[in-house]
Motif scaffolding. Structure first.
Motif, PDB file in Angstrom:
ATOM      1  N   HIS A  96      54.604  27.630   7.935  1.00 37.55           N
ATOM      2  CA  HIS A  96      53.411  27.361   7.032  1.00 37.55           C
ATOM      3  C   HIS A  96      53.420  28.443   6.004  1.00 37.55           C
ATOM      4  N   LEU A  97      53.499  27.873   4.679  1.00 29.13           N
ATOM      5  CA  LEU A  97      53.326  28.675   3.451  1.00 29.13           C
ATOM      6  C   LEU A  97      54.163  29.852   3.500  1.00 29.13           C
ATOM      7  N   ARG A  98      55.050  29.861   2.801  1.00 34.35           N
ATOM      8  CA  ARG A  98      56.151  31.047   2.408  1.00 34.35           C
ATOM      9  C   ARG A  98      56.684  31.451   3.636  1.00 34.35           C
ATOM     10  N   GLY A  99      56.917  30.798   4.693  1.00 33.62           N
ATOM     11  CA  GLY A  99      57.436  31.295   5.812  1.00 33.62           C
ATOM     12  C   GLY A  99      56.410  31.915   6.787  1.00 33.62           C
ATOM     13  N   GLN A 100      55.455  31.780   6.646  1.00 36.61           N
ATOM     14  CA  GLN A 100      54.464  32.277   7.645  1.00 36.61           C
ATOM     15  C   GLN A 100      54.092  31.523   8.909  1.00 36.61           C
ATOM     16  N   ALA A 101      54.091  31.788   9.966  1.00 40.18           N
ATOM     17  CA  ALA A 101      53.770  31.004  10.939  1.00 40.18           C
ATOM     18  C   ALA A 101      52.545  30.249  11.097  1.00 40.18           C
ATOM     19  N   GLU A 102      52.523  29.198  11.520  1.00 37.41           N
ATOM     20  CA  GLU A 102      51.182  28.349  11.609  1.00 37.41           C
ATOM     21  C   GLU A 102      50.093  29.034  12.478  1.00 37.41           C
ATOM     22  N   GLY A 103      49.040  29.286  11.858  1.00 36.77           N
ATOM     23  CA  GLY A 103      47.968  29.858  12.629  1.00 36.77           C
ATOM     24  C   GLY A 103      47.788  31.130  12.314  1.00 36.77           C
ATOM     25  N   CYS A 154      29.791  35.659   9.151  1.00 35.97           N
ATOM     26  CA  CYS A 154      30.955  35.335  10.271  1.00 35.97           C
ATOM     27  C   CYS A 154      30.933  33.870  10.678  1.00 35.97           C
ATOM     28  N   PHE A 155      30.068  32.959  10.210  1.00 37.99           N
ATOM     29  CA  PHE A 155      30.171  31.703  10.451  1.00 37.99           C
ATOM     30  C   PHE A 155      31.224  30.928   9.546  1.00 37.99           C
ATOM     31  N   TYR A 156      31.339  31.558   8.509  1.00 34.04           N
ATOM     32  CA  TYR A 156      32.225  31.017   7.329  1.00 34.04           C
ATOM     33  C   TYR A 156      33.651  31.470   7.733  1.00 34.04           C
ATOM     34  N   ARG A 157      33.799  32.419   8.316  1.00 35.02           N
ATOM     35  CA  ARG A 157      35.110  32.771   8.942  1.00 35.02           C
ATOM     36  C   ARG A 157      35.459  31.742   9.827  1.00 35.02           C
ATOM     37  N   GLY A 158      34.570  31.416  10.704  1.00 36.48           N
ATOM     38  CA  GLY A 158      34.921  30.114  11.737  1.00 36.48           C
ATOM     39  C   GLY A 158      35.283  28.888  11.041  1.00 36.48           C
ATOM     40  N   LYS A 159      34.614  28.514  10.131  1.00 37.90           N
ATOM     41  CA  LYS A 159      34.688  27.342   9.223  1.00 37.90           C
ATOM     42  C   LYS A 159      36.219  27.485   8.720  1.00 37.90           C
ATOM     43  N   MET A 160      36.433  28.545   8.080  1.00 33.82           N
ATOM     44  CA  MET A 160      37.833  28.984   7.303  1.00 33.82           C
ATOM     45  C   MET A 160      39.084  28.612   8.375  1.00 33.82           C
ATOM     46  N   ARG A 161      38.675  29.218   9.642  1.00 31.63           N
ATOM     47  CA  ARG A 161      39.919  29.203  10.562  1.00 31.63           C
ATOM     48  C   ARG A 161      40.042  27.774  10.856  1.00 31.63           C
ATOM     49  N   ALA A 162      38.818  27.106  11.181  1.00 33.84           N
ATOM     50  CA  ALA A 162      39.160  25.531  11.519  1.00 33.84           C
ATOM     51  C   ALA A 162      39.730  24.833  10.458  1.00 33.84           C
ATOM     52  N   GLN A 163      39.465  25.125   9.262  1.00 34.28           N
ATOM     53  CA  GLN A 163      40.107  24.417   8.171  1.00 34.28           C
ATOM     54  C   GLN A 163      41.386  24.689   8.022  1.00 34.28           C
ATOM     55  N   TYR A 164      41.992  25.763   8.174  1.00 30.82           N
ATOM     56  CA  TYR A 164      43.473  26.103   8.081  1.00 30.82           C
ATOM     57  C   TYR A 164      44.014  26.510   9.320  1.00 30.82           C
ATOM     58  N   LEU A 224      43.729  28.735  11.691  1.00 23.06           N
ATOM     59  CA  LEU A 224      43.859  30.108  11.728  1.00 23.06           C
ATOM     60  C   LEU A 224      43.734  30.665  13.224  1.00 23.06           C
ATOM     61  N   GLU A 225      44.320  31.716  13.387  1.00 16.62           N
ATOM     62  CA  GLU A 225      44.058  32.326  14.624  1.00 16.62           C
ATOM     63  C   GLU A 225      42.828  33.059  14.649  1.00 16.62           C
ATOM     64  N   GLY A 226      42.085  33.101  15.967  1.00 18.39           N
ATOM     65  CA  GLY A 226      40.901  34.023  15.879  1.00 18.39           C
ATOM     66  C   GLY A 226      39.931  33.233  16.914  1.00 18.39           C
ATOM     67  N   SER A 227      38.724  33.668  17.191  1.00 17.92           N
ATOM     68  CA  SER A 227      37.885  33.155  17.992  1.00 17.92           C
ATOM     69  C   SER A 227      36.577  33.349  17.371  1.00 17.92           C
ATOM     70  N   ASP A 228      35.312  32.889  17.591  1.00  9.61           N
ATOM     71  CA  ASP A 228      34.160  32.870  17.317  1.00  9.61           C
ATOM     72  C   ASP A 228      33.795  34.177  17.820  1.00  9.61           C
ATOM     73  N   CYS A 229      33.909  34.697  18.841  1.00 14.36           N
ATOM     74  CA  CYS A 229      33.536  36.079  19.068  1.00 14.36           C
ATOM     75  C   CYS A 229      34.041  37.275  18.185  1.00 14.36           C
ATOM     76  N   GLY A 230      35.424  36.920  18.273  1.00 14.09           N
ATOM     77  CA  GLY A 230      36.347  37.778  17.462  1.00 14.09           C
ATOM     78  C   GLY A 230      35.743  37.995  15.791  1.00 14.09           C
ATOM     79  N   ASP A 231      35.449  36.661  15.429  1.00 17.37           N
ATOM     80  CA  ASP A 231      34.752  36.544  14.158  1.00 17.37           C
ATOM     81  C   ASP A 231      33.421  37.354  13.999  1.00 17.37           C
TER      82      ASP A 231
END
Length: 149
Positions: free
Chosen positions: A5-12, A75-85, A87-94
């Motif tokens: 995904h994107l310039r050789g970056q791995a999905e997620g 931190c809620f926007y980080r979760g929304k962004m991760r879901a949209q794209y 991206l790796e991570g978790s709600d707790c990590g956010d």
């Protein structure tokens, strides 16, 4: 074979590391002195224009002034962004990232959106217009409302 995904970056994967704050010195300084600006810019793009930069930034500043915890909102926007794209991570990590290093979290989100083709200084509507003029898909589909003949 792993999907790319994107310039050789791995999905997620995020395009930049969490602590790569200084790779964009201008944004790093703005975020350090006034994180509500960076948060507002991120929120407007993540919400696809339903929340303006000014509204999100003002609410972030108000929450920060009253509770000293604007990170709860961001931190809620980080979760929304991760879901949209996807991206790796978790709600707790956010929550932990925003609580312990709000500035790194905000600048990473800013860099990710910038990497995905958004001009963060323009806001959602101007980015959509730019996308339409250039014929480039930037992530979220563009809705063209109204009837046409």
């Amino acid at each position: 074979m792993e999907a790319q995904h994107l310039r050789g970056q791995a999905e997620g994967q995020w395009s930049t590391g969490f602590c790569d704050c200084f790779s964009d010195c201008k944004n790093c300084c703005i975020t350090c002195w006034c994180p509500c600006i960076t948060f507002g810019q991120v929120a407007e793009i993540v919400d696809q224009g339903t929340t303006t930069c000014g509204t999100a930034g003002a609410l972030y500043a108000l929450i920060s002034a009253v509770t000293a915890c604007g990170c709860i909102y961001s931190c809620f926007y980080r979760g929304k962004m991760r879901a949209q794209y996807n991206l790796e991570g978790s709600d707790c990590g956010d929550c932990l990232k925003h609580f312990f290093c709000e500035l790194c979290a905000l600048t990473q989100q800013y860099r990710e959106l910038k990497y995905r083709g958004y001009d963060m200084t323009l806001g959602w509507a101007a980015n959509v217009q730019k996308q339409q003029n250039q014929g480039v898909a930037m992530g979220a589909p563009v809705y063209q409302g109204g009837m046409s003949r």
